[in-house]
Motif scaffolding. Structure first.
Motif, mmCIF file in Angstrom:
data_model
loop_
_atom_site.group_PDB
_atom_site.id
_atom_site.type_symbol
_atom_site.label_atom_id
_atom_site.label_comp_id
_atom_site.label_asym_id
_atom_site.label_seq_id
_atom_site.Cartn_x
_atom_site.Cartn_y
_atom_site.Cartn_z
ATOM 1 N N SER A 6 53.724 31.165 34.581
ATOM 2 C CA SER A 6 54.111 31.721 33.284
ATOM 3 C C SER A 6 54.112 33.246 33.316
ATOM 4 O O SER A 6 53.082 33.868 33.611
ATOM 5 N N SER A 56 50.550 40.735 36.053
ATOM 6 C CA SER A 56 50.389 39.986 34.817
ATOM 7 C C SER A 56 50.914 38.579 35.011
ATOM 8 O O SER A 56 51.641 38.292 35.966
ATOM 9 N N GLU A 58 50.296 34.050 34.463
ATOM 10 C CA GLU A 58 49.345 32.968 34.699
ATOM 11 C C GLU A 58 49.958 31.921 35.623
ATOM 12 O O GLU A 58 51.174 31.728 35.633
ATOM 13 N N THR A 60 48.867 27.819 36.859
ATOM 14 C CA THR A 60 47.935 26.698 36.853
ATOM 15 C C THR A 60 48.466 25.593 37.753
ATOM 16 O O THR A 60 49.671 25.356 37.833
ATOM 17 N N ASP A 65 42.977 26.965 37.307
ATOM 18 C CA ASP A 65 43.522 28.297 37.061
ATOM 19 C C ASP A 65 43.641 29.000 38.414
ATOM 20 O O ASP A 65 42.642 29.427 38.998
ATOM 21 N N LEU A 67 44.733 31.859 39.499
ATOM 22 C CA LEU A 67 44.370 33.265 39.649
ATOM 23 C C LEU A 67 42.876 33.520 39.498
ATOM 24 O O LEU A 67 42.379 34.547 39.959
ATOM 25 N N ARG A 68 42.156 32.581 38.881
ATOM 26 C CA ARG A 68 40.718 32.776 38.669
ATOM 27 C C ARG A 68 39.858 31.816 39.489
ATOM 28 O O ARG A 68 38.664 32.072 39.685
#
Length: 300
Positions: A6, A56, A58, A60, A65, A67-68
């Protein structure tokens, strides 16, 4: 499980914007990411593979997640980059066993069974004692897939996997990828149109960091059905035809230039209607963004 991207953007320190607000939903199966060299494909693949951070956006993967929760992603990721190194004086069997240890497969018997199964799956078992330095390009690519499958991945990324392969090796690799796509999310990043046409049920065309088109390859071809025309011309005439018609591609046929034109109606009686192909979709999409495409570089 599906991969959802996204509003992903990435600009490098030299000012080049590699990704511009990329949004994609990639379901289970073979997904083709098609675009010319430098389009942003590898930047997107590296970001999904947790090898670089975006500015920037996201990503999934199911409920992960990306990126995290990088460690969680890496547990279920198989990645074959465009270029990867091997130890030339180590056999395929020994190196694959070593990589399995790095993947956390500590049980020796389990590891031996897995290495044997993967070498057989990639048609390398008979070469298992051979040093990797003696492998052909296609054999190295198949070894790359073997290492990518070590952890039974839910997401597999292959970046330009058939570039430089001879036709026989390319066919072997296609068969292997098609099998993998039955139960996994497989992203095939390539500039070779035929790879996507032959393997993928869903695709996106990316250029200059932007997604220009997303959909089913067959439906994309149908959308331009009856609008593609062909004509052989004399050398030196191409600029005149470009100024007069929507020329989407040109190539040599039996030593003579042949152009393909997109038009709702027959441009003139000298043009012949031809069946539309995925490369026509590709060129039409790229050229619609006022970009110049060199067919020799971008089409196999």
């Amino acid at each position: 499980m599906q991969l959802t991207i996204s509003n992903l953007s990435k600009t490098y320190s030299n000012g080049i914007q590699a990704l511009k607000d990329v949004t994609l939903t990639i379901p289970q199966g073979m997904f083709g990411l098609l675009g010319p060299n430098g389009a942003g494909k590898s930047s997107l693949m590296r970001t999904i593979a947790t090898l670089q951070e975006p500015d920037s956006g996201e990503i999934t993967l199911g409920d992960i997640d990306v990126l995290r929760q990088k460690d969680e992603v890496r547990k279920v990721l198989g990645y074959l980059p465009q270029e990867f190194g091997v130890y030339p004086k180590i056999s395929a069997e020994v190196l694959l066993d070593h990589l399995a240890i790095l993947k956390g497969i500590s049980n020796k018997g389990e590891r031996a069974d897995l290495v044997e199964a993967l070498l057989k799956k990639t048609n390398l078992y008979q070469h298992r004692k051979k040093n990797l330095g003696g492998f052909s390009g296609g054999m190295k690519q198949r070894f790359g897939i073997a290492q990518a499958l070590l952890a039974d991945p839910k997401l597999i990324i292959v970046d330009e996997p058939t570039a430089g392969l001879d036709p026989a090796e390319r066919n072997r690799f296609h068969n292997l990828l098609a099998e993998l796509g039955e139960n996994t999310v497989v992203i095939l990043s390539t500039h070779i149109v035929d790879d996507v046409r032959e393997l993928c049920t869903d695709m996106a065309i990316i250029h200059q960091g932007q997604v220009l088109l997303k959909g089913n390859p067959a439906e994309a071809i149908d959308a331009i059905k009856g609008k593609i025309w062909r004509k052989r011309i004399e050398k030196g005439e191409i600029e005149g035809y470009r100024s007069q018609y929507h020329v989407i591609s040109e190539k040599m046929f039996a030593g003579q230039p042949e152009i393909r034109v997109m038009s709702d109606l027959q441009p003139d009686p000298s043009f012949e209607a031809v069946e539309s192909h995925l490369e026509d979709v590709y060129f039409t999409t790229i050229l619609s963004e006022n970009s110049t495409v060199n067919e020799e570089n971008y089409v196999a």
